[in-house]
Design a protein around this motif. Structure first.
Motif, PDB file in Angstrom:
ATOM      1  N   PHE A  29       0.830  -1.202   0.000  1.00  0.00           N
ATOM      2  CA  PHE A  29       0.000   0.000   0.000  1.00  0.00           C
ATOM      3  C   PHE A  29       0.871   1.261   0.000  1.00  0.00           C
ATOM      4  CE2 PHE A  29      -3.628  -2.524   0.222  1.00  0.00           C
ATOM      5  CZ  PHE A  29      -4.775  -1.754   0.263  1.00  0.00           C
ATOM      6  N   HIS A  30       1.998   1.228   0.711  1.00  0.00           N
ATOM      7  CA  HIS A  30       2.932   2.356   0.664  1.00  0.00           C
ATOM      8  C   HIS A  30       3.425   2.564  -0.769  1.00  0.00           C
ATOM      9  CE1 HIS A  30       3.653   3.946   4.647  1.00  0.00           C
ATOM     10  NE2 HIS A  30       3.683   2.739   5.164  1.00  0.00           N
ATOM     11  N   GLN A  31       3.807   1.486  -1.423  1.00  0.00           N
ATOM     12  CA  GLN A  31       4.306   1.581  -2.789  1.00  0.00           C
ATOM     13  C   GLN A  31       3.217   2.064  -3.733  1.00  0.00           C
ATOM     14  OE1 GLN A  31       5.743  -2.388  -3.452  1.00  0.00           O
ATOM     15  NE2 GLN A  31       7.676  -2.035  -2.388  1.00  0.00           N
ATOM     16  N   HIS A  32       1.998   1.598  -3.515  1.00  0.00           N
ATOM     17  CA  HIS A  32       0.872   2.014  -4.349  1.00  0.00           C
ATOM     18  C   HIS A  32       0.661   3.517  -4.250  1.00  0.00           C
ATOM     19  CE1 HIS A  32      -3.299   2.407  -5.748  1.00  0.00           C
ATOM     20  NE2 HIS A  32      -3.145   1.244  -6.349  1.00  0.00           N
ATOM     21  N   PRO A  36      -6.511  -0.283  -3.035  1.00  0.00           N
ATOM     22  CA  PRO A  36      -7.187   0.965  -2.668  1.00  0.00           C
ATOM     23  C   PRO A  36      -7.788   1.639  -3.895  1.00  0.00           C
ATOM     24  CG  PRO A  36      -4.826   1.301  -2.749  1.00  0.00           C
ATOM     25  CD  PRO A  36      -5.050  -0.176  -2.916  1.00  0.00           C
ATOM     26  N   MET A  37      -8.721   2.539  -3.647  1.00  0.00           N
ATOM     27  CA  MET A  37      -9.313   3.283  -4.753  1.00  0.00           C
ATOM     28  C   MET A  37      -8.245   4.167  -5.384  1.00  0.00           C
ATOM     29  SD  MET A  37     -13.065   4.432  -3.357  1.00  0.00           S
ATOM     30  CE  MET A  37     -13.411   5.193  -4.956  1.00  0.00           C
ATOM     31  N   LEU A  38      -8.335   4.303  -6.686  1.00  0.00           N
ATOM     32  CA  LEU A  38      -7.374   5.132  -7.405  1.00  0.00           C
ATOM     33  C   LEU A  38      -7.761   6.602  -7.284  1.00  0.00           C
ATOM     34  CD1 LEU A  38      -7.182   2.807 -10.463  1.00  0.00           C
ATOM     35  CD2 LEU A  38      -5.218   3.416  -9.058  1.00  0.00           C
ATOM     36  N   LEU A  39      -6.775   7.446  -7.112  1.00  0.00           N
ATOM     37  CA  LEU A  39      -7.031   8.876  -7.039  1.00  0.00           C
ATOM     38  C   LEU A  39      -7.483   9.379  -8.401  1.00  0.00           C
ATOM     39  CD1 LEU A  39      -3.892   9.987  -4.988  1.00  0.00           C
ATOM     40  CD2 LEU A  39      -6.223   9.650  -4.142  1.00  0.00           C
ATOM     41  N   PRO A  40      -8.474  10.258  -8.449  1.00  0.00           N
ATOM     42  CA  PRO A  40      -8.925  10.777  -9.749  1.00  0.00           C
ATOM     43  C   PRO A  40      -7.844  11.621 -10.406  1.00  0.00           C
ATOM     44  CG  PRO A  40      -9.919  12.006  -7.949  1.00  0.00           C
ATOM     45  CD  PRO A  40      -9.214  10.841  -7.320  1.00  0.00           C
ATOM     46  N   SER A  41      -7.771  11.520 -11.716  1.00  0.00           N
ATOM     47  CA  SER A  41      -6.808  12.303 -12.477  1.00  0.00           C
ATOM     48  C   SER A  41      -7.449  13.595 -12.963  1.00  0.00           C
ATOM     49  CB  SER A  41      -6.307  11.497 -13.683  1.00  0.00           C
ATOM     50  OG  SER A  41      -5.508  12.301 -14.529  1.00  0.00           O
ATOM     51  N   GLU A  99       2.194   1.053 -15.352  1.00  0.00           N
ATOM     52  CA  GLU A  99       2.540  -0.361 -15.363  1.00  0.00           C
ATOM     53  C   GLU A  99       2.895  -0.841 -13.960  1.00  0.00           C
ATOM     54  OE1 GLU A  99       3.139  -4.188 -16.488  1.00  0.00           O
ATOM     55  OE2 GLU A  99       2.166  -2.558 -17.576  1.00  0.00           O
ATOM     56  N   ARG A 100       3.641  -0.024 -13.211  1.00  0.00           N
ATOM     57  CA  ARG A 100       3.986  -0.412 -11.842  1.00  0.00           C
ATOM     58  C   ARG A 100       2.739  -0.496 -10.968  1.00  0.00           C
ATOM     59  NH1 ARG A 100       8.596   3.006 -12.910  1.00  0.00           N
ATOM     60  NH2 ARG A 100       7.505   4.787 -11.994  1.00  0.00           N
ATOM     61  N   LEU A 101       1.807   0.437 -11.176  1.00  0.00           N
ATOM     62  CA  LEU A 101       0.558   0.394 -10.426  1.00  0.00           C
ATOM     63  C   LEU A 101      -0.224  -0.881 -10.733  1.00  0.00           C
ATOM     64  CD1 LEU A 101      -0.891   4.031 -10.476  1.00  0.00           C
ATOM     65  CD2 LEU A 101      -0.494   2.616  -8.462  1.00  0.00           C
ATOM     66  N   ARG A 102      -0.271  -1.244 -11.993  1.00  0.00           N
ATOM     67  CA  ARG A 102      -0.984  -2.449 -12.390  1.00  0.00           C
ATOM     68  C   ARG A 102      -0.392  -3.673 -11.703  1.00  0.00           C
ATOM     69  NH1 ARG A 102      -1.517  -2.933 -18.536  1.00  0.00           N
ATOM     70  NH2 ARG A 102       0.748  -2.830 -18.373  1.00  0.00           N
ATOM     71  N   ARG A 103       0.930  -3.743 -11.669  1.00  0.00           N
ATOM     72  CA  ARG A 103       1.585  -4.891 -11.032  1.00  0.00           C
ATOM     73  C   ARG A 103       1.345  -4.890  -9.521  1.00  0.00           C
ATOM     74  NH1 ARG A 103       7.468  -4.772 -14.137  1.00  0.00           N
ATOM     75  NH2 ARG A 103       6.678  -5.297 -16.222  1.00  0.00           N
ATOM     76  N   LEU A 104       1.383  -3.710  -8.917  1.00  0.00           N
ATOM     77  CA  LEU A 104       1.153  -3.624  -7.474  1.00  0.00           C
ATOM     78  C   LEU A 104      -0.257  -4.071  -7.115  1.00  0.00           C
ATOM     79  CD1 LEU A 104       2.941  -0.262  -6.607  1.00  0.00           C
ATOM     80  CD2 LEU A 104       3.470  -2.502  -5.621  1.00  0.00           C
TER      81      LEU A 104
END
Length: 224
Positions: free
Chosen positions: A134-137, A203-208, A186-191
């Protein structure tokens, strides 16, 4: 270890617990006065939240006559005082050092707070795989949004460039940040896949502010 040493260590445990309770009580009193609230005001606020803490209980806590302080009370008191529960337990800036655990030397309050909250994914927190993920995410989401913001800035510069050289420089920078954004995605997808593999829910993704990096057009997994 002698029997005397054992007795000393056993005696230190309730003393440490008393210190934790006293620290919270002192910070509740300090914060309450800072907000200009009376003990009754604080009691009323707790009742409005849905977990009544009578005025006499608050008074006994602040004066040290209340021997224990349930966690649920700390949570509600923090909300009523417009602060975070951790700030009542570890009052950074108001208490220089605390004893993190019984039979330990006192240490900087800030370090104790980071240990309690898992603010840094170091030992022993690295043993908690989910916390580390979660920290990395969170870090990758910040990196993605920073790259997207810079990419948009460079696109605007390229569009409004006064000459060909400025335009080429801006387009080059735009491509650089676009690549960084793609890597972060890509890193987010893997995490997120790793979190699921560990039995968790990402976790929910922050809106862009710009584009949705996780829509169907990107051919990523369903929540991306």
């Amino acid at each position: 270890m002698t029997q005397h040493d054992v007795d000393d260590e056993a005696d230190n445990v309730p003393e440490w617990a008393d210190q934790v309770t006293a620290t919270v009580a002192k910070e509740v009193r300090r914060r309450r006065k800072e907000l200009g609230m009376s003990a009754q005001n604080l009691a009323d606020a707790c009742e409005e939240i849905g977990h009544p803490i009578p005025r006499n209980v608050i008074a006994n806590m602040e004066s040290g006559r209340r021997a224990s302080l349930p966690l649920v009370d700390v949570m509600v008191l923090a909300e009523a005082l417009h602060t975070n529960p951790i700030c009542l337990i570890y009052p950074v800036g108001y208490v220089e050092e605390v004893q993190k655990l019984p039979l330990r030397h006192s240490e900087q309050t800030w370090n104790a707070m980071r240990w309690f909250t898992g603010a840094e994914p170091g030992e022993p927190l690295a043993l908690d795989v989910m916390l580390r993920l979660f920290h990395q995410h969170e870090s990758e989401q910040r990196a993605l949004h920073a790259a997207e913001s810079s990419e948009q800035d460079e696109a605007w510069k390229a569009k409004s460039a006064g000459d060909a050289t400025q335009r080429e420089e801006a387009l080059s920078a735009q491509a650089f940040y676009a690549e960084r954004a793609a890597l972060a995605k890509e890193r987010l997808r893997r995490l997120r896949a790793s979190i699921r593999e560990e039995g968790g829910t990402p976790p929910m993704l922050l809106p862009s502010r710009f584009t949705d990096p996780f829509d169907d057009n990107n051919h990523l997994e369903e929540d991306f």
